[in-house]
Motif scaffolding. Structure first.
Motif, PDB file in Angstrom:
ATOM      1  N   PRO A   1      -3.231 -20.129  -6.783  1.00  0.00           N
ATOM      2  CA  PRO A   1      -4.027 -19.849  -8.071  1.00  0.00           C
ATOM      3  C   PRO A   1      -4.296 -18.397  -7.987  1.00  0.00           C
ATOM      4  O   PRO A   1      -4.846 -17.903  -9.189  1.00  0.00           O
ATOM      5  CB  PRO A   1      -5.367 -20.626  -7.454  1.00  0.00           C
ATOM      6  N   GLU A   2      -3.964 -17.547  -6.879  1.00  0.00           N
ATOM      7  CA  GLU A   2      -4.225 -16.114  -6.938  1.00  0.00           C
ATOM      8  C   GLU A   2      -3.559 -15.560  -7.888  1.00  0.00           C
ATOM      9  O   GLU A   2      -3.931 -14.387  -8.470  1.00  0.00           O
ATOM     10  CB  GLU A   2      -3.842 -15.791  -5.485  1.00  0.00           C
ATOM     11  N   ASP A   3      -2.301 -16.035  -8.272  1.00  0.00           N
ATOM     12  CA  ASP A   3      -1.559 -15.185  -9.518  1.00  0.00           C
ATOM     13  C   ASP A   3      -2.172 -15.172 -10.787  1.00  0.00           C
ATOM     14  O   ASP A   3      -2.105 -14.225 -11.470  1.00  0.00           O
ATOM     15  CB  ASP A   3      -0.087 -16.077  -9.675  1.00  0.00           C
ATOM     16  N   ALA A   4      -2.888 -16.246 -11.205  1.00  0.00           N
ATOM     17  CA  ALA A   4      -3.491 -16.063 -12.566  1.00  0.00           C
ATOM     18  C   ALA A   4      -4.901 -17.041 -12.439  1.00  0.00           C
ATOM     19  O   ALA A   4      -4.782 -18.277 -12.477  1.00  0.00           O
ATOM     20  CB  ALA A   4      -2.680 -16.546 -13.781  1.00  0.00           C
ATOM     21  N   PRO A   5      -6.025 -16.756 -12.260  1.00  0.00           N
ATOM     22  CA  PRO A   5      -7.179 -17.434 -11.946  1.00  0.00           C
ATOM     23  C   PRO A   5      -7.463 -18.350 -13.098  1.00  0.00           C
ATOM     24  O   PRO A   5      -7.951 -19.344 -13.129  1.00  0.00           O
ATOM     25  CB  PRO A   5      -8.312 -16.404 -11.905  1.00  0.00           C
ATOM     26  N   GLY A   6      -7.304 -17.792 -14.405  1.00  0.00           N
ATOM     27  CA  GLY A   6      -7.638 -18.668 -15.594  1.00  0.00           C
ATOM     28  C   GLY A   6      -6.552 -19.555 -16.032  1.00  0.00           C
ATOM     29  O   GLY A   6      -6.490 -19.949 -17.246  1.00  0.00           O
ATOM     30  N   TRP A   7      -5.582 -19.682 -15.371  1.00  0.00           N
ATOM     31  CA  TRP A   7      -4.332 -20.332 -15.603  1.00  0.00           C
ATOM     32  C   TRP A   7      -4.493 -21.784 -15.998  1.00  0.00           C
ATOM     33  O   TRP A   7      -5.236 -22.494 -15.114  1.00  0.00           O
ATOM     34  CB  TRP A   7      -3.119 -20.187 -14.517  1.00  0.00           C
TER      35      TRP A   7
END
Length: 724
Positions: free
Chosen positions: A618-624
């Motif tokens: 999740p740290e890569d793209a919080p709104g993913w």
């Protein structure tokens, strides 16, 4: 201007030349040479009346007559005699023969001289000038020209002969009756190198003479010059002159030698002449060509033996795609040997299919044809089945174009081997894993399990409601109160404080019952929906287990929806949004339905699991948010369907593109690596292709499938009973 030995100067003569030769090409060549020397060709004809009956206006100054060997020489000499008699002009013979008989016939006409027909034009010019100076022409008033206008004949002829002698390209050696060299021209001096060619002893010291075989010494008495001194003519003998030591050279000289006796007016032999022509280039090239031919023949024999003994099949076609080679292994593997039928008939003749065993290979996709068109084919698997090979064989084919030294494609070669056993082993392995259906079964069982859990939850809810229900206890208390006041029911309701609460109690109970009823109906509906979903999954999976390889027309959109339905429960639990777009795709396609659906499920499951891996970061793209998109459309190539199954999941490292479809390849701890392998087997076996597309880890991926669209076979009309 030319100067005589007496010192007088006179203009160089220009005359009208009559050209006679049986060969039209030779007449043309001689005419160009004469014109190039500044003279006029007054007439050109073949030997016979056409050369003799020349109009008066075309009266010649000199007749140039082509002399060949055989019967034509006799006719040319006769024509020359009649021309000399009629016009009284000198005769010059342009010869291409050293035949003694022909030269003897010509000599009887008392010619002014001889030239080589294809010799140096300067020699021809010198002889014609000498002939013109020897001509006594009539002046326009019928009187003979003043002899003072003519060059003194002895001196002029001597100068002409000396110039001709030294300018000849052939070597000439003249010997007296005792064999002493009395004249040697420039060509002979060049031929002898640094040695004095006028000394016969130096020739024998530095050179050996052999016959053409290079082993047999040429007998001295048979040498052309020796024979000429004896009074014998020798025509065109082939000699090999070999240096005795390095100072005289290192390579053999090949010479053509012709010998002629020199006679006085009484016919007595005064000596002899030999004419030598250096023809070293011809025999040397011929010998080299023979060596190359022998080496090439040996290599061809070795190559032929290798090709014939190879276990792999080898076929070669020329630039027109006609077979030129078909080795024994090729015939053994495919059952039928080389044919002269055109490529359009090869697929039917040999029975060539893609690896699925049912899709015929189009003519332009046959490996040999592709090679002739300049393409390279690597490890293409095909299936061959015909009357000679009824059970069929799987072959792996490599093909490449054959190019000339300039790079032009001049044919194609294909090498193939029988991989049936290997294919059977692969299929056995695939069947052991149920053609990749373990992946599908795992998905199906997982989704059925989710659905069953939902059903179980609903049933537990119903069971709990029926076993321990507050409303039912309240109904029980109400029933007990009613039974206790059965004898004073009316009074109790009107005057007792507890009785007066019965009405609001009943209204509240009805309201609560209505709410519970709605909950029960909803729970029952959900249970029913889950049960139906389980039935759909089982029905779809049952269609997957159909092992038939027959193709049929299927609804593309419905088939994709069925595949999505199999994984729908798992997608819902993960919150994955899926989009299906078939707007640019054909409505129906002809395909092996069960394997096509199985391929779609495997691709969807792979995309779903890719979003799982991305969700773990999740740290890569919080709104993913996880998404899958299925896009089907007609390909740019004719008769192709493209299906893109894309996701915004973990993505693929481009360095792994070549491995993702290998059996056993997986990036998941609990993965089997069979799902994508099974999908790729189906796609490639149907004559299609599958490729991964991704910008790398963290950027999602798309698996692009390209399938060939095959038209539904039309039933053939029977010809029986057709009227003529």
């Amino acid at each position: 201007m030319h100067e005589t030995s007496a010192g007088r100067e006179f203009p160089a003569p220009h005359g009208r030349i009559l050209i006679v030769d049986a060969d039209p090409g030779a007449r043309e060549m001689l005419s160009r040479a004469v014109t190039g020397l500044g003279h006029t060709v007054c007439h050109a004809a073949e030997p016979g009346p056409a050369a003799i009956d020349v109009p008066g206006a075309a009266r010649p100054d000199v007749a140039l007559i082509g002399l060949a060997a055989g019967e034509q020489a006799g006719l040319a000499v006769q024509t020359g005699e009649r021309i000399a008699k009629r016009f009284g002009v000198p005769l010059v013979y342009a010869t291409e023969t050293t035949d003694a008989e022909s030269l003897d016939q010509a000599q009887r006409t008392d010619p002014h001289g001889y030239v080589l027909k294809a010799g140096d034009p300067r020699q021809l010019g010198l002889v014609i000038r000498a002939a013109l100076r020897a001509t006594v022409r009539k002046s326009s008033d019928g009187q003979e020209a003043n002899p003072d206008d003519m060059a003194p004949r002895p001196e002029w002829n001597s100068a002409i002969l000396e110039g001709l002698f030294d300018n000849m390209s052939d070597a000439v050696i003249v010997a007296d009756a005792r064999g002493r060299f009395v004249a040697v021209n420039a060509a002979a001096r060049r031929l002898s190198g640094t040695y004095d060619p006028s000394n016969p002893e130096q020739w024998s010291q530095h050179f050996e003479v052999y016959e053409a075989d290079g082993r047999t010494p040429f007998a001295t008495e048979d040498l052309p010059l020796t024979a000429a001194i004896r009074g014998e003519s020798t025509g065109d003998a082939l000699l090999r002159l070999r240096p005795r030591h390095a100072g005289a050279g290192t390579e053999d000289l090949w010479l053509r030698a012709s010998g002629y006796p020199l006679r006085d007016a009484g016919g007595r032999c005064l000596g002899g002449t030999v004419v030598l022509r250096d023809v070293t280039a011809g025999p040397a090239q011929s010998a080299r060509a023979k060596r190359i031919e022998a080496e090439l023949h040996e290599r061809v024999q070795v190559l032929d033996a290798i090709i014939r003994s190879m276990g792999d099949g080898v076929v070669v076609a020329d630039a027109q795609a006609r077979f030129t080679l078909f080795n024994p292994s090729a015939e053994r593997i495919v059952g039928i040997g080389m044919t002269d039928r055109p490529p359009d008939e090869w697929t039917d003749l040999y029975g060539v299919f893609y690896a699925d065993g049912v899709t015929p290979v189009p003519t332009d996709q046959l490996p040999v044809v592709r090679a002739v068109q300049g393409e390279t084919v690597e490890a293409l698997q095909l299936f061959v089945r015909n009357s000679r090979v009824p059970d069929g064989v799987y072959i792996s084919v490599n093909a490449s174009p054959v190019r000339s030294e300039s790079g032009v494609v001049v044919g194609g070669v294909a090498v193939f081997r029988d991989v049936t056993q290997r294919r059977m082993e692969q299929e056995a392995l695939t069947q052991a894993f149920a053609h990749g259906r373990l992946e599908v079964i795992d998905t199906v069982l997982h989704n059925i399990g989710n659905a069953i859990n939902s059903v179980a939850t609903g049933v537990d809810t119903l069971n709990g409601w029926f076993q321990d229900n507050e409303l039912m206890r309240r109904f029980g208390k109400l029933a007990d109160l009613v039974a206790a006041h059965d004898h004073d029911w009316i009074s109790w309701l009107e005057h007792d404080a507890q009785g007066r609460q019965i009405r609001p109690f009943l209204l509240a109970l009805v309201r609560d019952l209505t709410g519970e009823h709605e909950k029960l109906v909803g729970t029952a509906a959900r249970v029913r929906e889950r049960v139906r979903h389980i039935v759909d999954i089982i029905r779809t999976q049952a269609s997957f287990t159909n092992s038939t390889v027959e193709r049929k027309l299927v609804d593309l959109r419905a088939t994709i929806r069925d595949a999505v339905k199999v994984v729908q429960e798992s997608l819902g639990q993960r919150g994955v949004t899926i989009e299906v777009d078939c707007a640019r795709a054909p409505h129906q396609i002809l395909v092996q339905e069960s394997r096509f659906q199985q391929m779609l499920v495997n691709l969807l499951k792979n995309a779903m699991e890719a979003t799982d891996e991305r969700a773990a970061r999740p740290e890569d793209a919080p709104g993913w948010r996880p998404r899958i998109r299925v896009l089907a459309y007609r390909g740019e190539q004719k008769n192709t369907l493209v299906i893109d199954v894309g996701d915004n999941g973990i993505g693929i490292d481009p360095s792994h593109f070549g491995s993702v479809f290998n059996a056993g390849y997986t990036t998941k701890q609990d993965g089997t690596g069979l799902g994508l392998h099974s999908a790729a087997n189906f796609v490639i076996g149907s004559g299609g292709s599958i490729q991964p597309l991704s910008d790398g880890i963290g950027h999602g991926a798309t698996l692009r499938v390209t399938l060939r669209l095959v038209e539904e076979p039309r039933p053939q009309r029977s010809l029986v009973g057709r009227s003529e």
